[in-house]
Design an enzyme around this catalytic site. Structure first.
Site, short mmCIF file in Angstrom:
data_model
loop_
_atom_site.label_atom_id
_atom_site.label_comp_id
_atom_site.label_asym_id
_atom_site.label_seq_id
_atom_site.Cartn_x
_atom_site.Cartn_y
_atom_site.Cartn_z
N SER A 86 -87.18 -55.67 46.31
CA SER A 86 -86.31 -56.31 46.87
C SER A 86 -86.52 -56.95 48.10
O SER A 86 -86.08 -57.56 48.98
CB SER A 86 -85.04 -55.56 47.34
OG SER A 86 -84.20 -54.84 46.25
N HIS B 276 -95.72 -49.82 36.57
CA HIS B 276 -94.66 -50.34 37.23
C HIS B 276 -93.43 -49.32 36.87
O HIS B 276 -93.44 -48.64 35.87
CB HIS B 276 -94.19 -51.90 36.42
CG HIS B 276 -92.86 -52.25 37.28
ND1 HIS B 276 -91.75 -51.94 37.14
CD2 HIS B 276 -93.29 -53.21 38.15
CE1 HIS B 276 -90.98 -52.70 37.93
NE2 HIS B 276 -91.73 -53.66 38.50
N GLU C 276 -90.41 -49.68 35.99
CA GLU C 276 -89.72 -49.86 34.86
C GLU C 276 -90.42 -49.42 33.55
O GLU C 276 -89.71 -48.83 32.65
CB GLU C 276 -89.33 -51.13 34.67
CG GLU C 276 -88.16 -51.83 35.75
CD GLU C 276 -88.17 -53.33 36.13
OE1 GLU C 276 -88.75 -54.10 35.42
OE2 GLU C 276 -87.56 -53.38 37.21
N GLY D 107 -85.01 -53.96 42.69
CA GLY D 107 -84.19 -54.81 41.87
C GLY D 107 -82.49 -54.17 42.44
O GLY D 107 -81.70 -54.54 41.76
N ASN E 252 -93.75 -60.64 39.73
CA ASN E 252 -93.62 -60.35 38.25
C ASN E 252 -92.17 -60.84 37.71
O ASN E 252 -91.34 -60.64 38.21
CB ASN E 252 -93.42 -58.47 38.55
CG ASN E 252 -92.81 -57.96 37.42
OD1 ASN E 252 -93.21 -58.19 36.17
ND2 ASN E 252 -92.55 -56.58 37.56
N GLU F 168 -94.17 -49.47 45.73
CA GLU F 168 -92.69 -50.00 45.04
C GLU F 168 -91.85 -48.67 45.03
O GLU F 168 -91.79 -48.09 43.91
CB GLU F 168 -93.09 -50.58 43.82
CG GLU F 168 -93.65 -51.90 44.04
CD GLU F 168 -93.37 -52.80 42.98
OE1 GLU F 168 -93.07 -54.01 43.25
OE2 GLU F 168 -93.21 -52.53 41.87
N LYS G 191 -90.77 -60.08 35.03
CA LYS G 191 -90.19 -59.30 34.08
C LYS G 191 -89.99 -59.89 32.72
O LYS G 191 -90.95 -60.74 32.13
CB LYS G 191 -89.04 -58.67 34.46
CG LYS G 191 -89.32 -58.34 36.05
CD LYS G 191 -88.26 -57.26 36.58
CE LYS G 191 -88.57 -56.89 38.11
NZ LYS G 191 -87.70 -55.84 38.53
C1 PEP Z 1 -90.62 -55.50 40.83
O1 PEP Z 1 -90.46 -55.90 39.52
O2 PEP Z 1 -91.91 -55.07 41.01
C2 PEP Z 1 -90.05 -55.77 42.05
C3 PEP Z 1 -90.20 -55.14 43.12
O3 PEP Z 1 -88.85 -56.25 41.71
P1 PEP Z 1 -87.75 -56.72 42.76
O4 PEP Z 1 -88.48 -57.61 43.81
O5 PEP Z 1 -86.47 -57.47 41.97
O6 PEP Z 1 -86.89 -55.73 43.35
#
Ligand code: PEP
Length: 248
Positions: free
Chosen positions: A211, A96, A98, A173, A9, A167, A11
């Site tokens: 992460s 997601h 976000e 993040g 992803n 998630e 972003k």
């Molecule tokens: C994500 O954007 O779905 C995500 C898991 O980001 P990160 O790996 O940066 O935590």
């Protein structure tokens, strides 16, 4: 054995030029492995660049980070499922954190998006996960179940096409990942939800996201309940990403 999905992803990173340069390096460093799929979710403006570059590699795919459930209309800024079909996308990320917590996407809207994708034969990478205060209050499964319940009643053959990415919001993040055991507990419950819907739980792909990086990836992927990873930050560098998706 369940097939693994490694999903990047990006972003709001990597416009078309950066995407081209990423794929140039990545394709030199990552040879096909038959036990896993690797899908890229670039910003919509870079999607066709990525798709053109991965075409011809059956293990690689591409999708977008968001989609609207209506097929067309006055929805400024949105992309529809028929457009994704025409462009050759594999699917889209839906729900997601976000989008849910930064842009106010509701459970119902996430459900509408997933339904529209499934009806067109595309794959929703349907994200679920609890906030820190919800985990601390012991509400993890109640939250994840509520997020899944919007898919209740879909035909089993469609449900079996879903990818459900667990998630935890507090892990995205932040540099703080769930332990393999914590993730496995939720992944098992997610499979149980599908079993109650009449779906063979082994047909559903359940990756973990939050992460994931080169330091913790191997331990997470060693957990049999974890069918791959959805990765943000650590998917932005082509060399690091090629190494991460080669773990285990
Ligand atoms: C994500 O954007 O779905 C995500 C898991 O980001 P990160 O790996 O940066 O935590």
């Amino acid at each position: 054995m369940r097939r693994r999905l490694f999903a990047a992803n990006w972003k709001m990173h990597h416009g078309p030029g950066a995407a081209r340069s990423f794929l140039g390096t990545f394709l030199e460093q990552y040879a096909r492995r038959t036990d896993r799929d690797v899908w890229f979710f670039p910003p919509a403006i870079s999607f066709t660049t990525v798709l053109d570059l991965v075409r011809g590699r059956p293990d690689l795919g591409a999708g977008v980070q968001n989609v609207h459930w209506e097929p067309k209309g006055a929805f400024t800024g949105e992309i529809s499922v028929p457009m994704l079909v025409e462009a050759g996308a594999n699917g889209a990320i839906v729900g997601h954190s976000e989008r849910r917590h930064g842009f106010g996407e509701t459970d119902e809207e996430s459900g509408n998006k997933a339904r529209a994708l499934l009806a067109a034969g595309l794959v929703p990478v349907f994200c679920v996960g609890e906030k820190l205060e919800e985990r601390e209050a012991g509400e993890t499964w109640a939250v994840v179940r509520r997020q899944l319940n919007v898919l209740d009643g879909l035909p089993t053959r469609q449900l079996a096409q879903l990818v459900v990415a667990y998630e935890p919001v507090w892990a995205i993040g932040t540099g703080r990942n769930a332990t393999p055991a914590d993730a496995a507990e939720v992944h098992r419950s997610i499979r149980g939800w599908f079993e109650k819907q009449g779906v063979n739980p082994d047909d559903v792909t359940v990756p973990y996201g939050g992460s994931v990086n080169l330091r913790n990836g191997a331990d997470l992927l060693a957990e049999p309940e974890i069918d791959g990873v959805l990765v943000g930050g650590a998917s932005l560098d082509p060399t690091g990403w090629a190494q991460l998706i080669s773990l285990r």
